[in-house]
Design a protein around this motif. Structure first.
Motif, PDB file in Angstrom:
ATOM      1  N   GLN A 158     -25.773 -35.271-100.040  1.00 36.88           N
ATOM      2  CA  GLN A 158     -27.033 -35.159 -99.304  1.00 36.88           C
ATOM      3  C   GLN A 158     -27.804 -33.902 -99.689  1.00 36.88           C
ATOM      4  OE1 GLN A 158     -25.700 -37.591 -95.305  1.00 36.88           O
ATOM      5  NE2 GLN A 158     -26.498 -35.564 -95.044  1.00 36.88           N
ATOM      6  N   ILE A 159     -27.083 -32.797 -99.858  1.00 39.06           N
ATOM      7  CA  ILE A 159     -27.740 -31.537-100.279  1.00 39.06           C
ATOM      8  C   ILE A 159     -28.384 -31.721-101.654  1.00 39.06           C
ATOM      9  CG2 ILE A 159     -27.297 -29.153-101.010  1.00 39.06           C
ATOM     10  CD1 ILE A 159     -25.209 -29.041 -98.669  1.00 39.06           C
ATOM     11  N   GLY A 160     -27.668 -32.393-102.571  1.00 43.53           N
ATOM     12  CA  GLY A 160     -28.218 -32.681-103.899  1.00 43.53           C
ATOM     13  C   GLY A 160     -29.496 -33.498-103.811  1.00 43.53           C
ATOM     14  N   LEU A 161     -29.506 -34.500-102.938  1.00 44.14           N
ATOM     15  CA  LEU A 161     -30.696 -35.348-102.788  1.00 44.14           C
ATOM     16  C   LEU A 161     -31.858 -34.598-102.124  1.00 44.14           C
ATOM     17  CD1 LEU A 161     -29.102 -38.770-101.785  1.00 44.14           C
ATOM     18  CD2 LEU A 161     -30.514 -38.338-103.792  1.00 44.14           C
ATOM     19  N   ILE A 162     -31.546 -33.687-101.197  1.00 36.78           N
ATOM     20  CA  ILE A 162     -32.603 -32.872-100.565  1.00 36.78           C
ATOM     21  C   ILE A 162     -33.312 -32.032-101.624  1.00 36.78           C
ATOM     22  CG2 ILE A 162     -33.019 -30.903 -99.008  1.00 36.78           C
ATOM     23  CD1 ILE A 162     -30.789 -32.155 -97.177  1.00 36.78           C
ATOM     24  N   SER A 170     -43.537 -31.253 -96.798  1.00 38.65           N
ATOM     25  CA  SER A 170     -43.199 -32.556 -96.203  1.00 38.65           C
ATOM     26  C   SER A 170     -41.719 -32.646 -95.834  1.00 38.65           C
ATOM     27  CB  SER A 170     -43.539 -33.682 -97.184  1.00 38.65           C
ATOM     28  OG  SER A 170     -42.771 -33.551 -98.372  1.00 38.65           O
ATOM     29  N   ILE A 171     -40.895 -31.796 -96.446  1.00 29.85           N
ATOM     30  CA  ILE A 171     -39.454 -31.785 -96.153  1.00 29.85           C
ATOM     31  C   ILE A 171     -39.133 -30.795 -95.042  1.00 29.85           C
ATOM     32  CG2 ILE A 171     -37.184 -31.160 -97.155  1.00 29.85           C
ATOM     33  CD1 ILE A 171     -38.192 -32.359 -99.776  1.00 29.85           C
ATOM     34  N   LYS A 172     -39.903 -29.696 -94.975  1.00 32.71           N
ATOM     35  CA  LYS A 172     -39.630 -28.641 -93.981  1.00 32.71           C
ATOM     36  C   LYS A 172     -40.086 -29.051 -92.584  1.00 32.71           C
ATOM     37  CE  LYS A 172     -41.528 -25.219 -96.419  1.00 32.71           C
ATOM     38  NZ  LYS A 172     -41.963 -23.862 -96.795  1.00 32.71           N
ATOM     39  N   LEU A 173     -39.416 -28.480 -91.596  1.00 31.58           N
ATOM     40  CA  LEU A 173     -39.837 -28.655 -90.206  1.00 31.58           C
ATOM     41  C   LEU A 173     -41.167 -27.916 -89.979  1.00 31.58           C
ATOM     42  CD1 LEU A 173     -36.370 -28.108 -88.494  1.00 31.58           C
ATOM     43  CD2 LEU A 173     -37.702 -30.208 -88.349  1.00 31.58           C
ATOM     44  N   PRO A 174     -41.957 -28.331 -88.992  1.00 26.63           N
ATOM     45  CA  PRO A 174     -43.262 -27.675 -88.756  1.00 26.63           C
ATOM     46  C   PRO A 174     -43.178 -26.170 -88.527  1.00 26.63           C
ATOM     47  CG  PRO A 174     -43.087 -29.700 -87.467  1.00 26.63           C
ATOM     48  CD  PRO A 174     -41.754 -29.475 -88.089  1.00 26.63           C
ATOM     49  N   ARG A 175     -42.012 -25.679 -88.076  1.00 23.64           N
ATOM     50  CA  ARG A 175     -41.891 -24.237 -87.813  1.00 23.64           C
ATOM     51  C   ARG A 175     -41.823 -23.413 -89.095  1.00 23.64           C
ATOM     52  NH1 ARG A 175     -35.602 -24.446 -85.571  1.00 23.64           N
ATOM     53  NH2 ARG A 175     -34.636 -24.799 -87.599  1.00 23.64           N
ATOM     54  N   VAL A 222     -34.804 -28.364 -92.475  1.00 23.67           N
ATOM     55  CA  VAL A 222     -35.180 -29.655 -93.059  1.00 23.67           C
ATOM     56  C   VAL A 222     -35.446 -30.663 -91.936  1.00 23.67           C
ATOM     57  CG1 VAL A 222     -34.386 -31.533 -94.582  1.00 23.67           C
ATOM     58  CG2 VAL A 222     -33.823 -29.165 -95.133  1.00 23.67           C
ATOM     59  N   ARG A 223     -36.431 -31.516 -92.156  1.00 26.32           N
ATOM     60  CA  ARG A 223     -36.786 -32.539 -91.163  1.00 26.32           C
ATOM     61  C   ARG A 223     -35.626 -33.493 -90.901  1.00 26.32           C
ATOM     62  NH1 ARG A 223     -42.324 -33.167 -90.007  1.00 26.32           N
ATOM     63  NH2 ARG A 223     -43.648 -31.828 -91.309  1.00 26.32           N
ATOM     64  N   ASN A 224     -35.680 -34.178 -89.754  1.00 30.40           N
ATOM     65  CA  ASN A 224     -34.610 -35.131 -89.385  1.00 30.40           C
ATOM     66  C   ASN A 224     -34.452 -36.230 -90.425  1.00 30.40           C
ATOM     67  OD1 ASN A 224     -34.053 -33.773 -87.051  1.00 30.40           O
ATOM     68  ND2 ASN A 224     -35.295 -35.074 -85.743  1.00 30.40           N
ATOM     69  N   THR A 225     -35.569 -36.666 -91.008  1.00 28.45           N
ATOM     70  CA  THR A 225     -35.526 -37.723 -92.027  1.00 28.45           C
ATOM     71  C   THR A 225     -36.248 -37.253 -93.286  1.00 28.45           C
ATOM     72  OG1 THR A 225     -35.571 -39.409 -90.285  1.00 28.45           O
ATOM     73  CG2 THR A 225     -36.064 -40.139 -92.513  1.00 28.45           C
ATOM     74  N   TYR A 271     -29.241 -35.080 -90.448  1.00 30.50           N
ATOM     75  CA  TYR A 271     -28.198 -34.549 -89.563  1.00 30.50           C
ATOM     76  C   TYR A 271     -27.175 -35.589 -89.113  1.00 30.50           C
ATOM     77  CZ  TYR A 271     -31.563 -30.790 -89.620  1.00 30.50           C
ATOM     78  OH  TYR A 271     -32.415 -29.810 -90.051  1.00 30.50           O
ATOM     79  N   SER A 272     -27.330 -36.849 -89.563  1.00 30.50           N
ATOM     80  CA  SER A 272     -26.395 -37.870 -89.075  1.00 30.50           C
ATOM     81  C   SER A 272     -25.892 -38.858 -90.125  1.00 30.50           C
ATOM     82  CB  SER A 272     -27.043 -38.658 -87.929  1.00 30.50           C
ATOM     83  OG  SER A 272     -28.216 -39.320 -88.392  1.00 30.50           O
ATOM     84  N   SER A 273     -26.516 -38.912 -91.320  1.00 29.44           N
ATOM     85  CA  SER A 273     -26.109 -39.916 -92.330  1.00 29.44           C
ATOM     86  C   SER A 273     -24.627 -39.822 -92.681  1.00 29.44           C
ATOM     87  CB  SER A 273     -26.932 -39.741 -93.613  1.00 29.44           C
ATOM     88  OG  SER A 273     -28.173 -40.372 -93.504  1.00 29.44           O
ATOM     89  N   HIS A 274     -24.121 -38.589 -92.762  1.00 32.99           N
ATOM     90  CA  HIS A 274     -22.746 -38.368 -93.227  1.00 32.99           C
ATOM     91  C   HIS A 274     -21.695 -38.475 -92.128  1.00 32.99           C
ATOM     92  CE1 HIS A 274     -24.340 -34.608 -91.682  1.00 32.99           C
ATOM     93  NE2 HIS A 274     -23.098 -34.259 -91.406  1.00 32.99           N
ATOM     94  N   THR A 275     -22.117 -38.424 -90.851  1.00 39.35           N
ATOM     95  CA  THR A 275     -21.144 -38.253 -89.761  1.00 39.35           C
ATOM     96  C   THR A 275     -20.191 -39.441 -89.608  1.00 39.35           C
ATOM     97  OG1 THR A 275     -22.843 -39.008 -88.214  1.00 39.35           O
ATOM     98  CG2 THR A 275     -22.529 -36.621 -88.407  1.00 39.35           C
ATOM     99  N   GLN A 276     -20.709 -40.663 -89.787  1.00 40.68           N
ATOM    100  CA  GLN A 276     -19.880 -41.857 -89.598  1.00 40.68           C
ATOM    101  C   GLN A 276     -19.405 -42.481 -90.910  1.00 40.68           C
ATOM    102  OE1 GLN A 276     -18.749 -43.163 -86.624  1.00 40.68           O
ATOM    103  NE2 GLN A 276     -19.606 -41.280 -85.763  1.00 40.68           N
ATOM    104  N   ILE A 277     -19.832 -41.901 -92.035  1.00 44.06           N
ATOM    105  CA  ILE A 277     -19.551 -42.540 -93.328  1.00 44.06           C
ATOM    106  C   ILE A 277     -18.046 -42.627 -93.600  1.00 44.06           C
ATOM    107  CG2 ILE A 277     -19.614 -40.565 -94.963  1.00 44.06           C
ATOM    108  CD1 ILE A 277     -21.603 -43.769 -95.465  1.00 44.06           C
ATOM    109  N   GLY A 278     -17.312 -41.557 -93.261  1.00 41.69           N
ATOM    110  CA  GLY A 278     -15.866 -41.559 -93.479  1.00 41.69           C
ATOM    111  C   GLY A 278     -15.171 -42.600 -92.621  1.00 41.69           C
TER     112      GLY A 278
END
Length: 375
Positions: A84-88, A163-168, A172-175, A274-281
């Protein structure tokens, strides 16, 4: 004589049913749910081909630690985080398509190696408790991953695209959208047969991974891993560096999981940061167990059978739940319940078989000692 043959055949059938109870249970569930769901065979085949291309590489990454006697590697989540970090970074640098995927994989590999070494060293300190330890490590590393992505990306790690950063201004944005990369691997060389899309290049990549595993098992390192998996003490006495071999197994699994996550997310077309990887295993391990694998034995055949049965149930369960009860959420609850239930059932069955084997070995030893005393 006939009665004896019938008894032997009956025992074989019972043994086969006992060893393959989870796949048989899922075949029955799918056989019941498919007609009720109302989906056409073409739609189901199309969905299964999509999910086979999406998930198979990730599940194959679990085979190497099982071969080394380390059980089901819940720590594959660490590799998913690296992917995921690589894709970001690829999305931030606006490098799309196959070049973006390759870049993401290249970035994920060193991160996966570092995380794999850390995980392997931790598991060496918890021999015999690898599965629960790797599960907790994945929770621990998830906290660090969230800190990096939520607070460090921006102020410490440069992020260019707004477009990737949060407004603050940092985090990184949720999606993160991968729309320009979506199914770039799947669509290349894809063919359509009777309305069913076959992602040829993705299947070639998965096939190469299968060939690598078959070849690797025959290498010196592969043989060492199998020896370590059978008995660590005997392997150590034979001159095999047990701890080093186990670390290599986890590193290889983590690197493959990182590459597999890139393939998975390019198919999905976005990253839930923040959630793509959590259930993958959890889902990969459940699919492997559904295919008839166990904690200490798994094959490539188990991977493909598991993907087909587990994801077929995932496709038809919500529609079946809606048709029977009028509420599609029943199907959603059912498939989540089944995924956790399968892991629980497989672990209980493994432990039961292990205890029975120990009990039989103890009885044989007592009989042998009794015969020696009589003589």
């Amino acid at each position: 004589m006939k009665e004896k043959n019938k008894k032997i055949e009956g025992n074989r059938i019972l043994e086969f049913a006992g060893n393959n109870s989870v796949p048989i249970m899922f075949v029955i569930i799918c056989a019941v749910c498919i007609p009720v769901s109302g989906f056409s065979p073409g739609y189901l085949l199309n969905e299964i081909m999509t999910r086979l291309g999406r998930n198979a590489f990730l599940i194959l990454s679990l085979l190497i630690p099982i071969m080394a006697g380390m059980g089901l590697n819940f720590g594959m989540t660490l590799g998913a985080m690296a992917g995921q970090i690589g894709l970001i970074f690829a999305a931030d640098w606006q490098i799309w398509g196959i070049p973006g995927m390759v870049l993401a994989m290249i970035i994920s590999i060193p991160i996966s190696i570092l995380l794999g070494i850390f995980c392997g060293k931790m598991l060496n300190m918890a021999k015999g408790r690898e599965m629960i330890t790797s599960y907790i490590i994945s929770f621990f590393m998830n906290g660090i991953y969230q800190m990096v992505v939520l607070y460090m990306m921006g102020p410490v790690i440069p992020i260019i695209h707004s477009s990737i950063k949060l407004p603050r201004g940092y985090g990184v944005r949720n999606t993160v959208s991968l729309l320009h990369m979506r199914q770039s691997l799947d669509n290349l060389l894809a063919i359509h047969i009777g309305g069913v899309k076959i992602p040829v290049l993705t299947l070639i990549v998965i096939g190469l991974m299968c060939l690598f595993i078959v070849w690797f098992r025959k290498t010196k390192l592969g043989q060492d891993m199998r020896a370590v998996g059978q008995d660590m003490d005997v392997a150590g006495d034979a001159g095999i560096k047990v701890e080093r071999t186990r670390i290599i197994a986890i590193v290889m699994s983590t690197v493959c999981a990182g590459i597999g996550m890139v393939i998975y997310l390019q198919n999905m077309g976005n990253i839930s940061t923040y959630s793509s990887h959590t259930q993958i295993g959890m889902f990969c391990i459940a699919a492997l167990l559904v295919g008839g694998a166990s904690v200490d034995r798994a094959s490539i055949g188990n991977v493909f059978l598991g993907v087909i049965l587990f994801h077929l149930m995932f496709i038809v369960a919500p529609s079946t739940g809606a048709k029977i009860t009028g509420d599609s959420m029943i199907g959603e609850y059912f498939r989540v319940f089944i995924s956790y239930g399968v892991i629980t059932l497989a672990l209980i069955m493994y432990e039961t078989k292990k205890r029975r084997a120990k009990s039989k070995a103890g009885q044989v030893l007592k009989l042998a000692q009794g015969e020696e005393e009589e003589n």
